[in-house]
Design a protein around this motif. Structure first.
Motif, PDB file in Angstrom:
ATOM      1  N   THR A 133      31.404  48.454  69.116  1.00 28.88           N
ATOM      2  CA  THR A 133      31.121  47.802  67.828  1.00 28.88           C
ATOM      3  C   THR A 133      32.336  48.032  66.936  1.00 28.88           C
ATOM      4  N   PRO A 134      32.465  47.262  65.861  1.00 30.58           N
ATOM      5  CA  PRO A 134      33.636  47.439  64.998  1.00 30.58           C
ATOM      6  C   PRO A 134      33.734  48.877  64.486  1.00 30.58           C
ATOM      7  N   PRO A 135      34.921  49.459  64.490  1.00 26.40           N
ATOM      8  CA  PRO A 135      35.096  50.863  64.108  1.00 26.40           C
ATOM      9  C   PRO A 135      34.635  51.210  62.687  1.00 26.40           C
ATOM     10  N   ASN A 136      34.600  50.266  61.774  1.00 24.53           N
ATOM     11  CA  ASN A 136      33.979  50.541  60.470  1.00 24.53           C
ATOM     12  C   ASN A 136      33.509  49.236  59.837  1.00 24.53           C
ATOM     13  N   ASN A 137      33.025  49.349  58.590  1.00 23.65           N
ATOM     14  CA  ASN A 137      32.377  48.176  57.966  1.00 23.65           C
ATOM     15  C   ASN A 137      33.264  47.475  56.948  1.00 23.65           C
ATOM     16  N   TRP A 138      34.569  47.582  57.092  1.00 24.03           N
ATOM     17  CA  TRP A 138      35.432  46.957  56.093  1.00 24.03           C
ATOM     18  C   TRP A 138      35.476  45.446  56.254  1.00 24.03           C
ATOM     19  N   ARG A 139      35.452  44.773  55.080  1.00 28.59           N
ATOM     20  CA  ARG A 139      35.544  43.312  55.047  1.00 28.59           C
ATOM     21  C   ARG A 139      36.996  42.898  54.791  1.00 28.59           C
ATOM     22  N   SER A 140      37.459  41.929  55.549  1.00 33.56           N
ATOM     23  CA  SER A 140      38.828  41.469  55.347  1.00 33.56           C
ATOM     24  C   SER A 140      38.902  40.595  54.094  1.00 33.56           C
ATOM     25  N   CYS A 141      40.110  40.459  53.564  1.00 35.34           N
ATOM     26  CA  CYS A 141      40.293  39.685  52.317  1.00 35.34           C
ATOM     27  C   CYS A 141      39.889  38.226  52.484  1.00 35.34           C
ATOM     28  N   GLY A 143      37.384  37.311  54.506  1.00 34.20           N
ATOM     29  CA  GLY A 143      36.000  37.279  54.954  1.00 34.20           C
ATOM     30  C   GLY A 143      35.794  37.775  56.373  1.00 34.20           C
ATOM     31  N   GLY A 144      34.590  38.276  56.628  1.00 27.61           N
ATOM     32  CA  GLY A 144      34.260  38.821  57.947  1.00 27.61           C
ATOM     33  C   GLY A 144      34.855  40.218  58.112  1.00 27.61           C
ATOM     34  N   SER A 145      34.536  40.824  59.266  1.00 28.28           N
ATOM     35  CA  SER A 145      35.023  42.173  59.533  1.00 28.28           C
ATOM     36  C   SER A 145      36.550  42.210  59.623  1.00 28.28           C
ATOM     37  N   CYS A 146      37.120  43.362  59.275  1.00 32.13           N
ATOM     38  CA  CYS A 146      38.560  43.576  59.468  1.00 32.13           C
ATOM     39  C   CYS A 146      38.894  43.781  60.942  1.00 32.13           C
ATOM     40  N   TRP A 147      37.884  43.903  61.788  1.00 38.17           N
ATOM     41  CA  TRP A 147      38.115  44.227  63.197  1.00 38.17           C
ATOM     42  C   TRP A 147      37.779  43.037  64.072  1.00 38.17           C
ATOM     43  N   GLU A 148      38.673  42.695  64.938  1.00 38.80           N
ATOM     44  CA  GLU A 148      38.469  41.569  65.841  1.00 38.80           C
ATOM     45  C   GLU A 148      38.455  42.116  67.266  1.00 38.80           C
TER      46      GLU A 148
END
Ligand code: GLC
Length: 554
Positions: A133-141, A143-148
């Protein structure tokens, strides 16, 4: 502060895709800029900041670079750029280019190699983390998760902006060295400096802690661990020492998230950059998370306070980069003047208000014509990926499609990216072909040719205002003088500029009613004003609606 050459510049920002299309493919290009140098010289600009023209898949219009040392074919060739630099130099115009080193495109060779082989040295040029799962819950500028997720591997890569813009891993000294080599290569080419893109994102909090969820998507804005983090000064100092310092070049940084008490490190006598952009008043209509669907009401006194707080903070340690518009902002006319956006008196006073602040003025293409926002009828008419994200998020947050569209029209970055109107012909004379982005309807009226023929136009006003700052009798005070806020009524922004020789009092009425402002003393001479005359009666200055006045203490 010690005098520096860049304090006297007038910077003009060019969005190359939309400035002038020399080969009629609907996309602006480098040759187009070269052809329009006489126009820029006549206006009085001394420096151009050109947005990215590097090779790029253009997912974010060039802010996604796939090769730092070549030119996007749609914009021309390296020869075209050399020609532009040389011809600009002959006209006394310096060239500053965008430096995008927080991230590259996912189509950059480094990222391609990193993806193809987890053991390649390029893997550590970027930020990869294992996980199901994505390593954390940060949102990219955008939109959506910062992790792909990396296809076929239990790994994610990190991106502050779009997923096609993977972040570079600044912790890796080999990567940093590669970037310095590239920066020096450009400086050796004869450019005057850089505008640094999103530079306060380069340092991440390596604990990768979760943030407090702040939206219906359950995510947390990534600034909680990716913006202006402790340790960033070490990176920025090293960057400067290895590049900018060797060439004594000019730098202006897009540096969101720098609090005023940290300014000294960025722009003080030994700071990382010549100047930085402060977004406090450009973004005064949206919340700190940057969401367009959380509009913040504002007033002219609030705008006044924000501008003056910024000016006073900057004056303590360095120099300001003053701007009202850029390629990420809606048009300042529509934002700050609302019902008066088409009123040339109002547009001129808004322009003069920021132009005579202490710092180097930046003009964004089309601002000198008083261009306004370009309203679009449906989300399908927008190009900008961040607009599409903000629209979708607005709907996710419970707004209707109509409301989401209204917010997109108010804030979209496409407002400023419409093709530049050179004349009243089809497509505003920007191109013979249909431009890559639909343009504002008003171009038959608002265009360079029409305004050059009208001595009272906004364009002529900009030209005179530039000349007044650069070579008028008060240039020393207007460029180098200190600034202090002045008392100002409900619709007025006011300050004074002062040096050992003189004190200049500047008032800008952004309201539709006349106002009286107390004169600080009886003996005052007008040195500059808009509209017919300056009225002073019984110790008061009476400003007409949307009038600006500068008085000098006798
Ligand atoms: C900066 C640029 C913006 C771009 C972003 C990602 O904010 O000004 O246009 O989308 O960085 O590179």
């Amino acid at each position: 502060m010690e005098k520096r050459w860049w304090q006297e510049e007038i910077v003009y920002q060019i969005y190359p895709k939309s400035f002038y299309d020399s080969n009629n493919d609907g996309i602006g290009d480098l040759k187009g800029i070269t052809q329009k140098l006489p126009y820029l010289q006549e206006l009085g600009v001394t420096m151009l900041w050109i947005c990215p023209f590097y090779r790029s898949p253009m997912n974010d219009n060039g802010y996604d670079i796939s090769d730092y040392q070549s030119i996007a074919p749609e914009f021309g060739s390296m020869e075209d750029l050399d020609e532009l630099i040389a011809q600009a130099r002959q006209r006394g115009i310096r060239i500053v280019i965008d430096l995008v080193i927080n991230h590259t495109s996912d189509e950059h060779e480094w990222f391609q190699k990193a993806l193809a082989d987890p053991d390649s040295p390029y893997r550590d040029y970027y930020i990869f983390r294992p996980g199901k799962t994505p390593p954390n819950n940060w949102r990219s500028c955008f939109g959506g998760s910062c992790w792909e997720p990396v296809p076929g591997q239990e790994e994610y890569y990190f991106h502050v902006f779009a997923k096609k813009q993977p972040d570079l891993n600044w912790e890796n000294p080999a990567l940093r060295q590669k970037l310095y080599e590239m920066v020096n290569w450009w400086l050796d080419k004869g450019i005057a400096g850089f505008r640094l893109d999103a530079i306060t994102y380069i340092k991440k909090d390596l604990t990768w802690h979760d943030g407090e969820p702040d939206g219906a998507d359950g995510l947390s804005i990534c600034s909680c661990g990716a913006l202006n983090q402790p340790g960033i000064d070490t990176f920025l100092h090293e960057l400067r020492e290895n590049t900018f310092d060797r060439h004594q070049c000019f730098t202006v940084a897009e540096a969101p998230g720098v609090p005023y008490d940290h300014l000294d490190a960025f722009i003080g006598p030994d700071g990382h950059f010549s100047m930085i952009f402060d977004f406090s008043y450009a973004d005064l209509d949206i919340g700190s998370g940057g969401e367009w669907f959380r509009p913040v009401p504002w007033t002219i006194p609030k705008l006044n306070r924000q501008i003056m707080t910024c000016q006073m903070a900057v004056q303590k340690c360095g120099w300001a980069a003053n701007f009202l518009e850029n390629h990420d902002q809606p048009r300042s006319t529509t934002k700050y003047l609302k019902d008066a956006q088409h009123n040339p008196d109002a547009v001129k006073t808004l322009a003069a208000m920021y132009f005579f602040l202490r710092g180097t003025p930046f003009i964004y293409q089309g601002q000198e014509l008083g261009m306004v926002n370009c309203e679009r009828q449906g989300i399908g008419e927008f190009d900008d990926l961040s607009t599409i994200d903000q629209y979708n998020r607005s709907i996710q947050e419970g707004f209707s499609e109509a409301e989401a569209l209204e917010m997109a029209n108010r804030r979209s970055r496409d407002n400023a990216r419409t093709p530049f109107p050179w004349n009243g012909e089809q497509y505003g004379g920007f191109s013979q072909a249909k431009p890559w982005l639909g343009m504002a309807e008003e171009y038959p009226a608002v265009n360079v040719q029409a305004q050059q023929h009208d001595p009272n136009s906004v364009w002529h006003f900009f030209k005179k205002m530039i000349a007044f700052r650069q070579s008028g009798p008060h240039r020393n005070c207007l460029i180098y003088g200190n600034i202090e806020p002045l008392y100002a009524g409900e619709t007025v922004i006011a300050y004074r500029r002062l040096n050992e020789e003189e004190r200049l009092y500047c008032w800008f009425n952004l309201g539709s009613e006349p106002v009286s402002e107390p004169l600080p003393q009886a003996d005052m001479d007008p040195v500059w004003h808009t509209q017919n005359a300056v009225r002073m009666e019984n110790g008061m200055l009476i400003l007409a609606p949307y009038q600006s006045v500068i008085l000098r203490e006798r």
